[in-house]
Design an enzyme around this catalytic site. Structure first.
Site, PDB file in Angstrom:
ATOM      1  N   ASP A  54       0.877  -1.165   0.000  1.00  0.00           N
ATOM      2  CA  ASP A  54       0.000   0.000   0.000  1.00  0.00           C
ATOM      3  C   ASP A  54       0.913   1.212   0.000  1.00  0.00           C
ATOM      4  OD1 ASP A  54      -1.652   2.161   0.592  1.00  0.00           O
ATOM      5  OD2 ASP A  54      -2.828   1.090   2.087  1.00  0.00           O
ATOM      6  N   ASN A  81       2.760   2.383 -10.740  1.00  0.00           N
ATOM      7  CA  ASN A  81       1.475   2.436 -11.426  1.00  0.00           C
ATOM      8  C   ASN A  81       0.311   2.804 -10.503  1.00  0.00           C
ATOM      9  OD1 ASN A  81      -0.664   1.533 -13.513  1.00  0.00           O
ATOM     10  ND2 ASN A  81      -1.018   0.157 -11.778  1.00  0.00           N
ATOM     11  N   SER A 132       2.105   8.312 -15.570  1.00  0.00           N
ATOM     12  CA  SER A 132       1.502   9.630 -15.442  1.00  0.00           C
ATOM     13  C   SER A 132       0.138   9.606 -16.120  1.00  0.00           C
ATOM     14  CB  SER A 132       2.441  10.686 -16.037  1.00  0.00           C
ATOM     15  OG  SER A 132       1.879  11.978 -15.933  1.00  0.00           O
ATOM     16  N   TYR A 146      -6.498  15.952  -9.643  1.00  0.00           N
ATOM     17  CA  TYR A 146      -5.788  14.910 -10.375  1.00  0.00           C
ATOM     18  C   TYR A 146      -4.688  15.514 -11.243  1.00  0.00           C
ATOM     19  CZ  TYR A 146      -5.103  10.798 -13.350  1.00  0.00           C
ATOM     20  OH  TYR A 146      -4.560   9.733 -14.035  1.00  0.00           O
ATOM     21  N   LYS A 150      -0.601  14.852 -11.088  1.00  0.00           N
ATOM     22  CA  LYS A 150       0.152  14.324 -12.233  1.00  0.00           C
ATOM     23  C   LYS A 150       1.157  15.344 -12.771  1.00  0.00           C
ATOM     24  CE  LYS A 150      -1.526  10.166 -12.377  1.00  0.00           C
ATOM     25  NZ  LYS A 150      -0.667   8.995 -12.063  1.00  0.00           N
TER      26      LYS A 150
END
Length: 276
Positions: A54, A81, A132, A146, A150
């Site tokens: 995690d 990922n 990404s 978000y 990124k």
């Protein structure tokens, strides 16, 4: 000697598809996920170790790394990922959810990378691939959290690539857009549904939904196709930094990277500034 890759977030989506592809191509795979029970299919493969990791639990990162080294002896590549998307107008997003967005998408990547780097430095080689998004290249409404995470990941990855070149360690970035066969959208939708925006945004939201419905209808890629780009990044023997993984985002990436700032902003405003 077989190469070994550690991949985070392999229970579904890109991570699962990448783990299966690397294993099929003869790599040893340390397939990590928050709930290993979701990895039964992967666990049946002889060259795959399914273990808990995690990214918000640094103890689990160290334990997964130790388990992978005990099983395979070395790690040649890391694929960061694991991640999720938090969507909605900024005013409707709680500080706690914003913190979680960065804890997973940015600080989690940093913590996993930090744990693996001493091993890479010791063997004088290694590869870090950070997943990404098109949302790390161009910004979209309803995705401020978000995009921010990124954009941060992109900056971190590029800066890190310059540092780690001195250690013979390569850093790469894979940028996918919309994908059909992944559960990413399910969690993102669930996160967004918790946040009720102020009524003043109603007209804007109606326009946004029309635009995003059109974008969703144009998705062309599958998680397996993105996995192929991840695998190519791991095996092409180059120091290429960025890989655009899906065709749907190519026009927006081109606009961001190949046009002037005034042209780009005019293009984006013509598409996304509605409800005024």
């Amino acid at each position: 000697m077989k190469k070994t890759v550690l991949i985070t977030g392999t229970s579904t989506g890109f991570g699962r598809s990448a783990a299966l592809l690397f294993a099929r191509e003869g790599w040893n795979v340390i397939a990590t996920m928050r709930s290993p029970d979701a990895g039964d299919e992967l666990a049946r493969l002889d060259n795959v170790l399914v273990t808990r990791l995690d990214v918000q639990d640094r103890g689990s990162i160290e334990q997964a790394l130790a388990a992978g080294l005990a099983r395979f002896g070395r790690i040649d590549a890391l694929v960061n990922n694991a991640g999720f998307g938090l969507f909605g107008v900024f005013e409707s997003l709680s500080r706690e959810k914003l913190q979680e967005q960065f804890d997973v998408n940015v600080f989690g990547v940093m913590d996993v990378t930090r744990a693996v780097l001493p091993h890479f430095r010791k063997q004088r080689s290694g590869l870090v691939i950070n997943i990404s998004s098109g949302a790390g290249v161009f910004a979209l409404p309803m995705s401020s959290a978000y995009c921010a995470s990124k954009f941060a990941l992109e900056g971190f990855s590029e800066a890190l690539s310059y540092e780690l070149a001195s250690q013979n360690i390569v850093v790469k970035i894979v940028e996918p857009g919309g994908v059909l066969s992944t559960d990413f959208g399910k969690r993102s939708g669930a996160e967004a549904s918790r946040a009720a925006p102020p009524e003043d945004y109603a007209k804007f939201l109606a326009g946004a939904e029309t635009v995003f419905a059109g974008l969703r209808a144009g998705r062309l890629a599958t998680s397996e196709e993105v996995a192929e780009v991840i695998f190519r990044a791991a095996t092409d023997g180059t120091d290429q930094l960025r890989y655009v993984a899906t065709k749907d985002i190519e026009p927006l990436v081109k606009a961001r990277r190949e046009t002037s700032e005034p042209e780009y902003i005019a293009f984006m405003r013509s598409r996304f500034m509605f409800g005024r």
